[in-house]
Write a protein that holds these residues in place. Structure first.
Motif, mmCIF file in Angstrom:
data_model
loop_
_atom_site.group_PDB
_atom_site.id
_atom_site.type_symbol
_atom_site.label_atom_id
_atom_site.label_comp_id
_atom_site.label_asym_id
_atom_site.label_seq_id
_atom_site.Cartn_x
_atom_site.Cartn_y
_atom_site.Cartn_z
ATOM 1 N N ASP A 91 0.746 -0.782 0.021
ATOM 2 C CA ASP A 91 -0.236 -0.403 -0.125
ATOM 3 C C ASP A 91 0.752 0.661 -0.111
ATOM 4 O OD1 ASP A 91 1.061 0.599 2.559
ATOM 5 O OD2 ASP A 91 -0.927 0.002 3.529
ATOM 6 N N GLU A 92 0.807 2.477 0.439
ATOM 7 C CA GLU A 92 1.067 3.759 -0.045
ATOM 8 C C GLU A 92 1.690 3.885 1.445
ATOM 9 O OE1 GLU A 92 -2.073 3.799 0.418
ATOM 10 O OE2 GLU A 92 -2.962 3.827 -1.257
ATOM 11 N N GLN A 93 2.224 3.124 2.472
ATOM 12 C CA GLN A 93 2.996 2.780 3.949
ATOM 13 C C GLN A 93 3.190 1.922 3.178
ATOM 14 O OE1 GLN A 93 -0.774 2.871 4.796
ATOM 15 N NE2 GLN A 93 -0.077 5.765 4.309
ATOM 16 N N GLY A 94 3.758 1.043 2.319
ATOM 17 C CA GLY A 94 4.920 -0.220 2.486
ATOM 18 C C GLY A 94 4.700 -1.414 2.454
ATOM 19 N N ARG A 95 2.900 -1.492 3.356
ATOM 20 C CA ARG A 95 2.188 -2.453 4.381
ATOM 21 C C ARG A 95 2.403 -3.299 3.323
ATOM 22 N NH1 ARG A 95 -1.722 1.203 7.509
ATOM 23 N NH2 ARG A 95 -2.091 1.465 5.687
#
Length: 112
Positions: A91-95
């Motif tokens: 996702d956008e946060q790298g999760r």
């Protein structure tokens, strides 16, 4: 982006599996879980290291369907021999968010 043909795609065994067990992979360099996944009678149960700790707890993963690549060669990850690759998207946060079927399908079903 390079293109592939149907035969290239068919070489990848993407199958649905159900997570039977999930535990913290304490020995991993990056936060991860060890998953035991049932891919049905043809493939059986496989283990995998999965960096899913930001979005999932082990308890949330047990019983869930996942999509995995089951025909990669085994890979040694610390003390664990990983036997499949669980698929997901950053996702956008790298999760990592799991790639999952949106309906119940039998373990072992191949993505086509």
């Amino acid at each position: 982006m390079s293109t592939i043909d149907w035969n290239d795609f068919m070489k990848v065994e993407l199958r649905v599996g159900r997570v039977q067990r999930a535990r913290v992979f304490a020995e991993a360099r990056k936060p991860a879980y060890v998953l035991e996944i049932d891919f049905g009678p043809e493939v059986g149960v496989r283990r995998s290291s999965a960096q899913l700790t930001a979005l999932y707890t082990p308890e949330e993963l047990v019983g869930r369907l996942v999509v995995g690549v089951v025909n990669f060669p085994d890979k040694q990850i610390g003390p664990l021999m990983s036997q499949c690759l669980v698929t997901g998207f950053h996702d956008e946060q790298g999760r990592v968010a799991l790639c999952v079927p949106d309906r119940d399908v039998p373990p072992g079903t191949r993505l086509l």
